[in-house]
Design an enzyme around this catalytic site. Structure first.
Site: not given
Ligand code: BG6
Length: 481
Positions: A47, A186, A189, A242, A247, A330
């Site tokens: 925007r 993730y 990675k 989150d 992940h 965890k």
């Molecule tokens: C994101 C989350 O998906 O992953 C964040 O929204 C988190 O809260 C991040 O900090 C962590 O990613 P990484 O690759 O730094 O482990």
């Protein structure tokens, strides 16, 4: 130039995700030659009223020439920035998207002497609340008539099963599953990708990877910083939505799944879905949630927030391979360190004549970050004249072993996969659904305050009740080494 001229459109180009992740990932691909100049354009859409140069300036600060560059320094950055143009428009503006279509088409040069086929990739670096609207606009005005159109979206995909299904339904009406790329970074990675190879290409692991030999699996994510200004967003979601529901659950799938028929994306994702479906409903006694002291001081966090910034959840998978093996997940913010790892802890040796128990269990550890590594903890004879055992490690540290290789960033890999049309490392709709099914009942109870957060000190290990829960799971012992 396989497949024709490529247009990458970053929607939400002036935002944080685009600046920190999307453009740097595109730049990393560019500097390694994966995006050849001449066959590509990158268009930012947002925007804000910006000129091309203003957008380029915003992006430039986050681009690092690095080791893998074909040429050095500033030159490669300038070359990349030249590929980028900007179109300003609202997310509900027909005119804006028609303007965007014009900008895309003007460089594609299809027909007489130009390209015969083209590729269009739309990256929605936007809040999910506008996904349906923006997707409709892209669908109405910007679909590619001379080749593929692909759309990248990123979590949060809804807040629970119902809202996620609603979003999936809306996107599903516009795009087919093979046009949609749901990012879970993730899955990009290095160590997470290695899980598949490591598990199914090594004779060592194949016979041991089951309930007869494994006592428990721990999947741990820790950050040594809090929400720091993201409190407004985070408070809506919390650590389970989150980090855990996406992940860490994806990691769990790769640890637990059966061998796929082949490495094709569909075969792999079929096996992941089976694991998710075998996960048992989560019981209250298998959960501890916490909130760090000071979290409520972050801007946008209400004083009575019950949003967890920490959670330990014990997951049980009801199938022949894993019955009785707790998967201990965890995750927490504002803890004592930053790391993410998978620990597979093996059962004690039967008929132990060397007092192995005293040394600690065999463990196989995969460290996602920091410093990718895999190591096995095992009992060996302590060097010397006596016959005492001691715990030692067989250690693969990526930094030492692969000194000449720069490990790609997750986003860089996933963008390249999207351009290549490989969905292996993306979340399929049924996977997403199954993941929400697992956590939705618990999340609803937390949201309505029936399940309360415990407090924990910032910079510590999380609530002590989490350690108690893990030991109560009965099968975990801290290794002595
Ligand atoms: C994101 C989350 O998906 O992953 C964040 O929204 C988190 O809260 C991040 O900090 C962590 O990613 P990484 O690759 O730094 O482990």
């Amino acid at each position: 130039n396989q497949g024709g001229f490529l247009s990458v459109v970053v929607l939400g180009a002036s935002g944080d995700l685009a600046k920190k992740k999307t453009f740097p990932a595109l730049f990393n691909l560019f500097k390694q030659g994966f995006i050849p100049t001449g066959d590509v354009q990158i268009i930012g859409y947002a925007r804000s009223k910006l000129t091309n140069d203003e957008l380029r300036k915003r992006i430039a600060g986050n681009l690092k020439p690095g080791k893998n560059a074909l040429q050095d320094g500033q030159a490669v950055i300038s070359e990349f920035l030249k590929l980028i143009t900007y179109v300003a428009g609202a997310y509900d503006s027909k005119e804006g998207f028609m303007e965007l279509e014009k900008a895309i088409a003007s460089r594609e040069n299809v027909g007489d002497g130009g390209s015969s086929s083209t590729r269009r990739l739309f990256y929605l670096a936007l809040p999910p609340s506008v996904y349906p609207l923006v997707s409709k606009m892209v669908h109405a005005h910007c679909m590619n008539k001379h080749g593929w159109t692909r759309v990248i979206v990123e979590k949060p995909f809804g807040k629970d099963l119902a809202s996620s299904e609603e979003l999936s339904g809306q996107l599903g009406e516009l795009f087919t599953e093979d046009q949609l790329y749901r990012i879970d970074h993730y899955l990009g990675k290095e160590i997470v990708q290695n899980l598949l190879v490591m598990r199914f290409a090594n004779r060592f692991f194949i016979p041991l990877w089951n309930r007869d030999n494994i006592a428990n699996v721990q999947i741990v994510f820790k950050e040594d910083f809090g929400t720091e200004g993201r409190g407004g967003y985070f408070d809506e979601y919390g650590i389970i939505r989150d980090i855990i529901q996406n992940h860490l659950l994806q990691v769990l799938c790769l640890v637990a799944m059966e061998k796929p028929v082949s490495v094709s994306p569909e075969h792999i994702r079929d096996e992941k879905v089976k694991v998710l479906k075998a996960v048992q409903p989560i019981k209250d006694e298998d959960v501890v949630i916490g909130q760090y002291e000071g979290y409520k001081d972050d801007e946008g966090v209400p004083n009575d927030s019950n949003t967890p910034t920490f959670a330990t959840v014990i997951v049980h998978i009801n199938n022949e391979r894993w019955d009785g093996v707790p998967f201990i997940i965890k995750a927490g913010k504002a803890l004592d360190s930053r790391k993410a790892e998978i620990r597979v802890q093996f059962k004690d040796v039967p008929g132990d004549i060397f007092k192995c128990k005293k040394q600690g269990r065999n463990e196989f550890v995969m460290r996602l970050q920091p410093s990718e590594a895999m190591y096995m903890k095992l009992t060996v004879k302590r060097p010397g004249l006596d016959m005492a055992g001691t715990q030692s490690e067989l250690d693969l540290s990526y930094r030492e072993r692969y000194q000449d290789i720069v490990i790609p960033e997750a986003y860089e890999r996933l963008l390249l996969d999207t351009i290549r049309g490989d969905q292996q490392h993306f979340v399929r709709r049924d996977e997403l659904r199954a993941a929400w099914e697992i956590f939705t009942p618990l999340l609803h109870r937390i949201d309505c305050g029936e399940f309360k957060c415990l407090n924990y000190a910032s910079g510590g290990r999380g609530p002590p009740e989490s350690d108690d829960l893990i030991s109560r799971a009965g099968l975990w012992r801290r290794c002595t080494a």
